[in-house]
Design an enzyme around this catalytic site. Structure first.
Site, PDB file in Angstrom:
ATOM      1  N   HIS A 257      -5.999   6.484   1.547  1.00 51.57           N
ATOM      2  CA  HIS A 257      -6.820   5.311   1.795  1.00 51.57           C
ATOM      3  C   HIS A 257      -6.096   4.377   2.758  1.00 51.57           C
ATOM      4  O   HIS A 257      -4.923   4.035   2.547  1.00 51.57           O
ATOM      5  CB  HIS A 257      -7.114   4.561   0.498  1.00 51.57           C
ATOM      6  CG  HIS A 257      -8.075   5.267  -0.401  1.00 51.57           C
ATOM      7  ND1 HIS A 257      -8.725   4.630  -1.443  1.00 51.57           N
ATOM      8  CD2 HIS A 257      -8.515   6.545  -0.411  1.00 51.57           C
ATOM      9  CE1 HIS A 257      -9.505   5.494  -2.063  1.00 51.57           C
ATOM     10  NE2 HIS A 257      -9.386   6.654  -1.456  1.00 51.57           N
TER      11      HIS A 257
ATOM     12  N   TYR B 181     -12.599  -4.153  -5.076  1.00 52.29           N
ATOM     13  CA  TYR B 181     -12.226  -5.162  -6.067  1.00 52.29           C
ATOM     14  C   TYR B 181     -13.255  -6.280  -5.981  1.00 52.29           C
ATOM     15  O   TYR B 181     -13.364  -6.946  -4.945  1.00 52.29           O
ATOM     16  CB  TYR B 181     -10.832  -5.721  -5.772  1.00 52.29           C
ATOM     17  CG  TYR B 181      -9.693  -4.763  -6.015  1.00 52.29           C
ATOM     18  CD1 TYR B 181      -8.942  -4.840  -7.187  1.00 52.29           C
ATOM     19  CD2 TYR B 181      -9.354  -3.790  -5.074  1.00 52.29           C
ATOM     20  CE1 TYR B 181      -7.877  -3.977  -7.405  1.00 52.29           C
ATOM     21  CE2 TYR B 181      -8.299  -2.915  -5.291  1.00 52.29           C
ATOM     22  CZ  TYR B 181      -7.561  -3.013  -6.462  1.00 52.29           C
ATOM     23  OH  TYR B 181      -6.520  -2.154  -6.676  1.00 52.29           O
TER      24      TYR B 181
ATOM     25  N   LYS C 132       0.576  -1.345  -9.582  1.00 50.59           N
ATOM     26  CA  LYS C 132       2.024  -1.256  -9.417  1.00 50.59           C
ATOM     27  C   LYS C 132       2.745  -0.453 -10.500  1.00 50.59           C
ATOM     28  O   LYS C 132       3.921  -0.121 -10.333  1.00 50.59           O
ATOM     29  CB  LYS C 132       2.626  -2.669  -9.390  1.00 50.59           C
ATOM     30  CG  LYS C 132       2.228  -3.479  -8.185  1.00 50.59           C
ATOM     31  CD  LYS C 132       2.698  -2.825  -6.912  1.00 50.59           C
ATOM     32  CE  LYS C 132       2.119  -3.457  -5.678  1.00 50.59           C
ATOM     33  NZ  LYS C 132       2.020  -2.528  -4.569  1.00 50.59           N
TER      34      LYS C 132
ATOM     35  N   TYR D 236       0.418  -4.678  -1.398  1.00 52.01           N
ATOM     36  CA  TYR D 236      -0.366  -3.576  -1.952  1.00 52.01           C
ATOM     37  C   TYR D 236       0.234  -2.212  -1.606  1.00 52.01           C
ATOM     38  O   TYR D 236       0.326  -1.324  -2.447  1.00 52.01           O
ATOM     39  CB  TYR D 236      -1.807  -3.660  -1.452  1.00 52.01           C
ATOM     40  CG  TYR D 236      -2.782  -2.881  -2.302  1.00 52.01           C
ATOM     41  CD1 TYR D 236      -3.369  -3.459  -3.422  1.00 52.01           C
ATOM     42  CD2 TYR D 236      -3.122  -1.560  -1.986  1.00 52.01           C
ATOM     43  CE1 TYR D 236      -4.256  -2.764  -4.209  1.00 52.01           C
ATOM     44  CE2 TYR D 236      -4.001  -0.845  -2.782  1.00 52.01           C
ATOM     45  CZ  TYR D 236      -4.561  -1.451  -3.887  1.00 52.01           C
ATOM     46  OH  TYR D 236      -5.433  -0.751  -4.679  1.00 52.01           O
TER      47      TYR D 236
ATOM     48  N   PRO E 157      -2.955  -3.996 -14.432  1.00 52.76           N
ATOM     49  CA  PRO E 157      -3.256  -2.937 -13.462  1.00 52.76           C
ATOM     50  C   PRO E 157      -3.891  -3.419 -12.174  1.00 52.76           C
ATOM     51  O   PRO E 157      -4.076  -2.623 -11.247  1.00 52.76           O
ATOM     52  CB  PRO E 157      -4.223  -2.032 -14.236  1.00 52.76           C
ATOM     53  CG  PRO E 157      -4.850  -2.919 -15.256  1.00 52.76           C
ATOM     54  CD  PRO E 157      -3.794  -3.899 -15.646  1.00 52.76           C
TER      55      PRO E 157
END
Length: 388
Positions: A72, A200, A296, A384, A292
């Site tokens: 991704h 998200y 990580k 990220y 979550p």
């Protein structure tokens, strides 16, 4: 039994550490309370940072990840009826791979067994002795027989509820914790992916997340009361909630399918320091937990054991202990950065019951800043993908 390093726990951390040590000619034995079938069937999240991907590839266990994992290059933030793409690769030059944790475990088990590594499953009554000496021992029961391992080091990779963290001395120990007032309702669904990248979503009804496990399995979450029960949620009610939180007027819809798993997970942050005492070292969830939201958890565990492998290599091949002595300090730099990012993502995207109207507007304004400011989008992207 005699080994150089006794490892408690056959999750990604314990298995990877055993494999990294093997590549450097260091013996280890891994103990696990569950069966091999159980650890290989436990489906958990699997967003792998660039650094984790590199470590697995360099260790020779990344071939299937590269072939079957979904690379991704971005994620989407959804709020106020719109979706905004954060281009991870353009902002950082790096990417992430979605590859479920149980698949990583399968790859590592296969590698250890191919190298005739010692993996002992379904052990019980594990006890640690002499961790403050240079000859610690681990007692346990395996196949009905009481057994003991003599080792130079004991590494706890057995999670928050394992036996190794309670074995750390209380004197000088400090635990840091935050428990959030909400949880995630998670489902696994047989269907084609709804999106090529993770979504998200922040919504007035609560947070929601779209993820993909395989070309035929989706993983979806939505914010819920942690005291709720999956039996209270029919499939129709679940789909209604996901459609409401994720969709807007652009025609995009969540793909429905057969729900074959439902669960509710709590949300909390936890760090226990120090992560070492004498010849006992902790790694992964045995020492720290993140919500979550920031993806990580497994990446921190991989980072921990990578540091430990370097320290043990220095000890055995150079006769020096600098890296082992500095393990806690080195690990905590990464851990607290990840704790911060996970807390920030959680605060940015979830509804808090005690939030004032002012705080809710600040949350919306911050989301607008993240998607409109290259600097803020870059900060999110760097954290990220793990670019630190």
């Amino acid at each position: 039994m005699r080994t150089q390093v006794a490892i408690i726990g056959a999750g990604p951390a314990g298995l990877l550490l055993s494999h990294l040590l093997h590549l450097n000619g260091i013996d280890s034995i891994v103990l696990e309370s569950r069966s091999q079938a159980e650890i290989e069937a436990t489906i958990r999240a699997g967003v792998l940072e660039q650094g984790t991907m590199d470590i697995l590839k360099n260790a020779g266990v990344g071939a299937r990840m590269q072939a079957e994992g979904a690379l991704h290059h971005g994620i989407e933030l959804a709020f106020d009826g719109r979706r905004h793409r954060i281009d991870l690769s353009e902002l950082t030059g790096k990417a992430i791979t979605v590859y479920p944790q149980h698949e990583v475990i399968k790859d590592l088990v296969a590698a250890r067994q191919a190298a005739q590594g010692q993996l002992l499953f379904e052990v019980s009554e594990v006890e640690l002795h002499g961790i403050d000496t240079v000859t610690p021992t681990v007692g346990f029961t395996h196949q009905g027989a009481a057994t003991r391992i003599e080792a130079d080091f004991v590494i706890g990779c057995d999670g928050y509820h394992g036996v190794t963290r309670p074995a750390m001395p209380l004197q000088g120990r400090q635990d840091y914790q935050r428990t959030y007032g909400f949880g995630w309702f998670g489902i696994l669904v047989e269907s084609a992916p709804s999106s090529n990248e993770l979504i998200y979503a922040q919504h007035q009804r609560g947070f929601a997340l779209v993820s993909t496990r395989t070309p035929t399995v989706q993983r979806l979450y939505f914010q819920c009361d942690p005291a709720d029960h999956v039996d209270n949620w029919s499939d129709d009610r679940i789909w209604g909630e996901l459609h409401a939180r994720l969709e807007n007027n652009d025609g995009w819809r969540v793909n429905e399918g057969r729900i074959f798993q439902k669960n509710i997970i709590g949300m909390r942050s936890f760090v226990s320091t120090p992560m070492q005492s004498g010849r006992l070292f902790l790694a992964g969830d045995a020492a720290h937990i993140v919500p979550p939201t920031g993806a990580k958890g497994m990446n921190l565990a991989v980072s921990d054991v990578h540091l430990l492998a370097q320290g043990l290599e220095q000890f055995y091949h150079q006769g020096q202990e600098d890296r082992l002595h500095g393990y806690t300090a080195a690990a905590l730099k990464r851990i607290w950065r990840a704790e911060y990012f996970s807390w920030w993502m959680t605060s940015l995207l979830h509804n808090f019951t005690d939030a004032s109207l002012f705080q809710r507007e600040m949350q919306r304004a911050e989301l607008e800043c993240v998607v409109s400011s290259r600097a803020m989008a870059t900060a999110l992207a760097e954290n990220y993908v793990g670019a630190f």
